[in-house]
Design an enzyme around this catalytic site. Sequence first.
Site, PDB file in Angstrom:
ATOM      1  N   SER A  12       0.845  -1.196   0.000  1.00 16.96           N
ATOM      2  CA  SER A  12       0.000   0.000   0.000  1.00 16.96           C
ATOM      3  C   SER A  12       0.881   1.247   0.000  1.00 16.96           C
ATOM      4  O   SER A  12       0.428   2.340   0.291  1.00 16.96           O
ATOM      5  CB  SER A  12      -0.932  -0.011   1.211  1.00 16.96           C
ATOM      6  OG  SER A  12      -0.175  -0.074   2.400  1.00 16.96           O
ATOM      7  N   SER A 250       6.533   2.867  10.271  1.00 18.40           N
ATOM      8  CA  SER A 250       5.411   2.735   9.348  1.00 18.40           C
ATOM      9  C   SER A 250       5.752   3.426   8.046  1.00 18.40           C
ATOM     10  O   SER A 250       6.816   4.025   7.903  1.00 18.40           O
ATOM     11  CB  SER A 250       4.152   3.364   9.951  1.00 18.40           C
ATOM     12  OG  SER A 250       4.203   4.768   9.776  1.00 18.40           O
ATOM     13  N   LYS A 251       4.803   3.328   7.131  1.00 20.99           N
ATOM     14  CA  LYS A 251       5.021   3.934   5.810  1.00 20.99           C
ATOM     15  C   LYS A 251       5.155   5.447   5.914  1.00 20.99           C
ATOM     16  O   LYS A 251       5.649   6.092   5.012  1.00 20.99           O
ATOM     17  CB  LYS A 251       3.871   3.574   4.881  1.00 20.99           C
ATOM     18  CG  LYS A 251       3.844   2.097   4.600  1.00 20.99           C
ATOM     19  CD  LYS A 251       2.829   1.703   3.551  1.00 20.99           C
ATOM     20  CE  LYS A 251       2.879   0.218   3.294  1.00 20.99           C
ATOM     21  NZ  LYS A 251       2.132  -0.581   4.279  1.00 20.99           N
ATOM     22  N   ARG A 252       4.694   5.984   7.041  1.00 18.70           N
ATOM     23  CA  ARG A 252       4.805   7.435   7.196  1.00 18.70           C
ATOM     24  C   ARG A 252       6.223   7.888   7.544  1.00 18.70           C
ATOM     25  O   ARG A 252       6.556   9.052   7.420  1.00 18.70           O
ATOM     26  CB  ARG A 252       3.821   7.921   8.271  1.00 18.70           C
ATOM     27  CG  ARG A 252       2.378   7.895   7.807  1.00 18.70           C
ATOM     28  CD  ARG A 252       1.450   8.480   8.838  1.00 18.70           C
ATOM     29  NE  ARG A 252       1.448   7.710  10.063  1.00 18.70           N
ATOM     30  CZ  ARG A 252       0.752   6.584  10.246  1.00 18.70           C
ATOM     31  NH1 ARG A 252      -0.011   6.129   9.274  1.00 18.70           N
ATOM     32  NH2 ARG A 252       0.793   5.921  11.384  1.00 18.70           N
ATOM     33  N   ASP A 253       7.049   6.929   7.986  1.00 18.03           N
ATOM     34  CA  ASP A 253       8.437   7.289   8.287  1.00 18.03           C
ATOM     35  C   ASP A 253       9.223   7.355   6.980  1.00 18.03           C
ATOM     36  O   ASP A 253       9.876   6.386   6.585  1.00 18.03           O
ATOM     37  CB  ASP A 253       9.078   6.265   9.234  1.00 18.03           C
ATOM     38  CG  ASP A 253       8.476   6.345  10.629  1.00 18.03           C
ATOM     39  OD1 ASP A 253       8.703   7.357  11.298  1.00 18.03           O
ATOM     40  OD2 ASP A 253       7.765   5.409  11.019  1.00 18.03           O
TER      41      ASP A 253
END
Length: 317
Positions: A12, A250-253
């Site tokens: 994702s 997470s992907k936000r990092d």
Amino acid sequence: MQTIGRFAPSPSGRIHLGNIFCCLLAWLSARQKGGRVVLRIEDLDTARCPRRYALQLQEDLRWLGLDWDEGPEAGGERGPYEQSRRTALYRAALERLSAKGLVYPCFCTRAELHAASAPHREDGQIIYPGTCRSLTAEQAEERAGRRAPALRLRVPEEMWSFTDGHMGRYVENLARDCGDFLLCRSDGLFAYQLAVVVDDAAMGITEVVRGADLLASTPRQLYLYHLLGLDPPAFYHVPLLLAPDGRRLSKRDADAGLAELRPRLSAEELLGKLAYLAGFHPSASPRTARELLAEFDWAQVPKTDIRLPESLFNADK
Ligand SMILES: [Zn+2]
């Protein structure tokens, strides 16, 4: 019996260090035994997993030198290797469970479940309180006229235990610690628990190496293996990588994502650092995946989450 391991990412977004860490250990564990590796794209939620990420993921794995024998492009007789193209298999498994009288419709919304102050699992998920477990056929029919139901599996008051190849023995009482769990969401998406069991069995996977966040879902999956008459694989749960401040990565990092890391580091530098964090490579010096095969040792891998050192993945030093 030949070892068959797998990568089963849910793309994702661009993969991050945590995903790569897990893929590296899965690859080393299977390849060190002379085993094969299957790449399966877990894209059931197609809206969240656009195809461009699956393609990017394959390109990133190739760059890392983490190859696979069966997958979306490599092919293989057990394909297709995209879950979005395998829903007929999940539906068939669901029907087998339904035929045993173990599946029932659940009309609870997420808001209702939270409002009911149902107890939570350690991982934050709600332990389903059984609200819809004993609806009569008439009640279910009447509710179905207003709202599409999710489908849940009735679980017994039974202890399910297994010995994880890395984390050791794990025990759970399905009814008390988990509750009746989802097989299919109200929007028709099959649940991870069902799809992963059907696929790992169909693809002949003999060892599952994945993040420790999935350890607690393993008893549910073992119960599904049992009900469906399938042989479970061996499980190895690996510690999670945490951001330097201790949060789950997470992907936000963004600075832990490959978009950020690839321009700065070679694949060998990245893998050497990850192998160092995994405890089996004595320094953070660069290594190819193949070179790490000689060093890899499950006994050296930590069992607790690993906090990323502040500067380890900054431009090389
Ligand atoms: Zn319900």
